[in-house]
Design an enzyme around this catalytic site. Structure first.
Site, PDB file in Angstrom:
ATOM      1  N   HIS A 193      -2.013  19.420  70.204  1.00  0.00           N
ATOM      2  CA  HIS A 193      -0.479  20.025  70.890  1.00  0.00           C
ATOM      3  C   HIS A 193      -1.005  21.357  71.035  1.00  0.00           C
ATOM      4  O   HIS A 193      -0.757  22.313  70.089  1.00  0.00           O
ATOM      5  CB  HIS A 193       0.585  19.704  69.700  1.00  0.00           C
ATOM      6  CG  HIS A 193       1.847  20.304  70.209  1.00  0.00           C
ATOM      7  ND1 HIS A 193       2.765  19.430  70.555  1.00  0.00           N
ATOM      8  CD2 HIS A 193       2.283  21.635  70.449  1.00  0.00           C
ATOM      9  CE1 HIS A 193       4.092  20.163  70.876  1.00  0.00           C
ATOM     10  NE2 HIS A 193       3.573  21.719  70.799  1.00  0.00           N
TER      11      HIS A 193
ATOM     12  N   CYS B 271       8.202  28.422  71.818  1.00  0.00           N
ATOM     13  CA  CYS B 271       9.129  28.056  70.652  1.00  0.00           C
ATOM     14  C   CYS B 271      10.004  29.158  70.061  1.00  0.00           C
ATOM     15  O   CYS B 271       9.618  30.408  70.235  1.00  0.00           O
ATOM     16  CB  CYS B 271       8.044  27.606  69.369  1.00  0.00           C
ATOM     17  SG  CYS B 271       9.014  27.376  67.876  1.00  0.00           S
TER      18      CYS B 271
HETATM   19  P1  HMG Z   1      19.896  24.898  57.594  1.00  0.00           P
HETATM   20  O1  HMG Z   1      20.784  25.860  58.326  1.00  0.00           O
HETATM   21  O2  HMG Z   1      19.073  25.280  56.534  1.00  0.00           O
HETATM   22  O3  HMG Z   1      20.750  23.559  57.485  1.00  0.00           O
HETATM   23  O4  HMG Z   1      18.989  24.437  58.907  1.00  0.00           O
HETATM   24  P2  HMG Z   1      21.737  23.017  56.525  1.00  0.00           P
HETATM   25  O5  HMG Z   1      21.569  21.524  56.027  1.00  0.00           O
HETATM   26  O6  HMG Z   1      22.388  24.225  55.409  1.00  0.00           O
HETATM   27  O7  HMG Z   1      23.164  23.058  57.890  1.00  0.00           O
HETATM   28  C1  HMG Z   1      23.560  24.103  58.245  1.00  0.00           C
HETATM   29  C2  HMG Z   1      24.549  23.339  59.299  1.00  0.00           C
HETATM   30  O8  HMG Z   1      23.672  22.751  60.448  1.00  0.00           O
HETATM   31  C3  HMG Z   1      25.568  22.492  58.933  1.00  0.00           C
HETATM   32  O9  HMG Z   1      26.635  22.744  59.897  1.00  0.00           O
HETATM   33  C4  HMG Z   1      24.920  21.196  59.129  1.00  0.00           C
HETATM   34  O10 HMG Z   1      25.757  20.082  59.577  1.00  0.00           O
HETATM   35  C5  HMG Z   1      24.180  21.561  60.519  1.00  0.00           C
HETATM   36  P3  HMG Z   1      28.110  23.432  59.418  1.00  0.00           P
HETATM   37  O11 HMG Z   1      28.470  22.611  58.299  1.00  0.00           O
HETATM   38  O12 HMG Z   1      27.461  24.817  59.183  1.00  0.00           O
HETATM   39  O13 HMG Z   1      28.889  23.267  60.677  1.00  0.00           O
HETATM   40  N1  HMG Z   1      22.856  20.525  60.737  1.00  0.00           N
HETATM   41  C6  HMG Z   1      22.822  19.743  61.704  1.00  0.00           C
HETATM   42  N2  HMG Z   1      23.270  19.545  62.901  1.00  0.00           N
HETATM   43  C7  HMG Z   1      22.796  18.606  63.705  1.00  0.00           C
HETATM   44  N3  HMG Z   1      21.782  18.022  63.578  1.00  0.00           N
HETATM   45  C8  HMG Z   1      21.154  18.252  62.490  1.00  0.00           C
HETATM   46  C9  HMG Z   1      21.617  19.081  61.562  1.00  0.00           C
HETATM   47  N4  HMG Z   1      21.227  19.494  60.297  1.00  0.00           N
HETATM   48  C10 HMG Z   1      21.977  20.343  59.885  1.00  0.00           C
HETATM   49  N5  HMG Z   1      19.872  17.589  62.305  1.00  0.00           N
HETATM   50  C11 HMG Z   1      17.525  22.851  59.908  1.00  0.00           C
HETATM   51  C12 HMG Z   1      18.043  23.509  58.631  1.00  0.00           C
HETATM   52  C13 HMG Z   1      16.306  22.090  59.703  1.00  0.00           C
HETATM   53  C14 HMG Z   1      18.580  21.735  60.200  1.00  0.00           C
HETATM   54  C15 HMG Z   1      17.538  23.777  60.907  1.00  0.00           C
HETATM   55  O14 HMG Z   1      16.648  24.949  60.559  1.00  0.00           O
HETATM   56  C16 HMG Z   1      16.881  23.241  62.189  1.00  0.00           C
HETATM   57  O15 HMG Z   1      17.722  22.521  62.942  1.00  0.00           O
HETATM   58  N6  HMG Z   1      15.838  23.777  62.739  1.00  0.00           N
HETATM   59  C17 HMG Z   1      15.209  23.285  64.007  1.00  0.00           C
HETATM   60  C18 HMG Z   1      14.328  24.176  64.656  1.00  0.00           C
HETATM   61  C19 HMG Z   1      13.583  23.749  65.660  1.00  0.00           C
HETATM   62  O16 HMG Z   1      14.078  22.765  66.460  1.00  0.00           O
HETATM   63  N7  HMG Z   1      12.526  24.550  66.172  1.00  0.00           N
HETATM   64  C20 HMG Z   1      11.852  23.982  67.535  1.00  0.00           C
HETATM   65  C21 HMG Z   1      11.346  22.843  67.430  1.00  0.00           C
HETATM   66  S1  HMG Z   1       9.634  22.657  66.534  1.00  0.00           S
HETATM   67  C22 HMG Z   1       8.545  23.251  67.570  1.00  0.00           C
HETATM   68  O17 HMG Z   1       8.756  23.536  68.649  1.00  0.00           O
HETATM   69  C23 HMG Z   1       7.080  23.030  67.329  1.00  0.00           C
HETATM   70  C24 HMG Z   1       6.420  21.938  67.747  1.00  0.00           C
HETATM   71  O18 HMG Z   1       6.777  21.979  69.446  1.00  0.00           O
HETATM   72  C25 HMG Z   1       4.941  21.829  67.450  1.00  0.00           C
HETATM   73  C26 HMG Z   1       4.406  23.155  67.585  1.00  0.00           C
HETATM   74  O19 HMG Z   1       4.141  23.851  68.947  1.00  0.00           O
HETATM   75  O20 HMG Z   1       4.094  23.921  66.806  1.00  0.00           O
HETATM   76  C27 HMG Z   1       6.994  20.594  67.316  1.00  0.00           C
HETATM   77 MG    MG Z   2       5.020  23.131  70.612  1.00  0.00          MG
END
Ligand code: HMG
Ligand code: MG
Length: 312
Positions: free
Chosen positions: A208, A241
């Site tokens: 990737h 990202c």
């Molecule tokens: P957190 O804030 O530590 O989680 O985030 P939490 O459990 O304390 O929850 C906080 C709030 O988020 C709560 O809502 C939860 O319900 C909600 P509130 O009570 O405040 O209203 N929540 C969610 N809502 C919807 N769907 C969920 C979810 N989980 C919690 N699944 C968490 C931790 C992992 C959720 C957060 O950090 C997160 O969502 N991160 C995602 C980041 C992301 O998507 N980054 C980009 C993708 S990775 C990438 O691009 C790399 C890749 O392409 C490969 C590469 O190139 O490297 C794959």
């Molecule tokens: Mg990526």
């Protein structure tokens, strides 16, 4: 050095990795048309959604609506990112075929991207993995910053191997080695895959590559030479990202296809249809087309029709 693979799987990540970084909301109808065009072009796996926190990545908030709107193409797997149990419930309800759990090869990036340590992320993935097995959906693991981290700097192959082992232990069917910020060069890519293949089959790993430093196609070629036969790419080179500032999009799907087909490697994908899709999405969201092959082919086809070549 092995013979190059005869068939390569191209995983299209544009609808997720490509669009997650857009500043303005992309309408659901545009995302749906993008995904439908990509599946119709013959792409075997389209990363269509991310069931992550909308506070963290607002662009992916409408993932359930997107999944509900697409026309399922029989030859295509629809994959989606899932960070935890909550995301898994939504992903299963939306009918994804493959869930992608994602961690990192550096502690600093894991904290920025998913707000926990690498070890904590693996514990969060256990119920996701169990639910995937119970539901009969595929499980893929993705390892960010495997070639370098924007916060930590160099990342040794041993750190990548450590996360590969943990993801293998979770039961991942396949594992992605991701150069999130596009700093890798061919020798470094070969060193990582040489190390990871000691603990997980090469046939189930994917490259990737982001193209920030213009190395992504060279890195694809370097990985092909070691027998890697699955690569991720993004139509028109869209993306970045949100937690890796300055990182550009993935290597463009059109450019990867042009390379692979030129090497006589089959992909089952219609390059022309992907080029037309790149033109569609870049016009729809007002972005430059970052595929060199895409721009060249569009100009060539326009010239053949007597139209002025336009480089969008
Ligand atoms: P957190 O804030 O530590 O989680 O985030 P939490 O459990 O304390 O929850 C906080 C709030 O988020 C709560 O809502 C939860 O319900 C909600 P509130 O009570 O405040 O209203 N929540 C969610 N809502 C919807 N769907 C969920 C979810 N989980 C919690 N699944 C968490 C931790 C992992 C959720 C957060 O950090 C997160 O969502 N991160 C995602 C980041 C992301 O998507 N980054 C980009 C993708 S990775 C990438 O691009 C790399 C890749 O392409 C490969 C590469 O190139 O490297 C794959
Ligand atoms: Mg990526």
């Amino acid at each position: 050095m092995l013979d190059l693979p005869r068939f390569v799987e191209v995983v299209e990540v544009g609808p997720r990795d490509g669009l997650q970084n857009e500043a303005h909301p992309v309408p659901t109808a545009v995302k749906v048309e993008l995904i439908d065009r990509l599946s119709a072009a013959g792409l075997p796996n389209v990363e269509a959604a991310a069931f992550v926190s909308p506070k963290w990545v607002p662009q992916m908030a409408g993932s359930s609506e997107v999944m509900a709107g697409i026309r399922r193409h029989p030859g295509t797997l629809y994959s989606a990112l899932v960070p935890n149990r909550k995301g898994m419930e939504a992903a299963l309800a939306a009918g994804v075929d493959e869930v992608v759990v994602f961690s990192a090869a550096s502690e600093a990036f894991a904290q920025k991207n998913i707000n926990c340590s690498i070890a904590e992320s693996i514990e969060r993935f256990r119920p996701v993995a169990a639910a995937a097995k119970a539901a009969g959906v595929k499980l893929r693991g993705s390892i960010s910053v495997a070639l370098g981290c924007p916060y930590q700097g160099d990342v040794p192959p041993s750190a990548v191997v450590d996360v590969v082992r943990r993801m293998a232990d979770l039961g991942c069917d396949s594992i992605d080695i991701a150069d999130t910020i596009g700093v890798g060069t061919p020798r470094a890519v070969q060193a990582v895959f040489a190390a990871t293949s000691q603990v997980f089959p090469m046939a189930r790993q994917a490259g990737h590559f982001h193209d920030t430093y213009g190395q992504a196609l060279a890195n694809v070629y370097a990985a092909l030479q070691l027998g890697v036969a699955s690569f991720h790419s993004s139509v028109a080179g869209l993306g970045g990202c949100p937690y890796a500032k300055g990182a550009t999009g993935n290597v463009a799907t059109e450019d990867v296809l042009y390379l692979l087909h030129g090497l006589g490697i089959d992909t089952g994908v219609n390059l022309r249809a992907v080029v037309e899709t790149g033109d569609f999405i870049t016009r729809a969201i007002g972005r430059p087309n970052n595929s060199r092959a895409g721009r060249a082919l569009l100009a060539k086809w326009a010239a053949a029709q007597g139209e002025p070549a336009c480089a969008s």
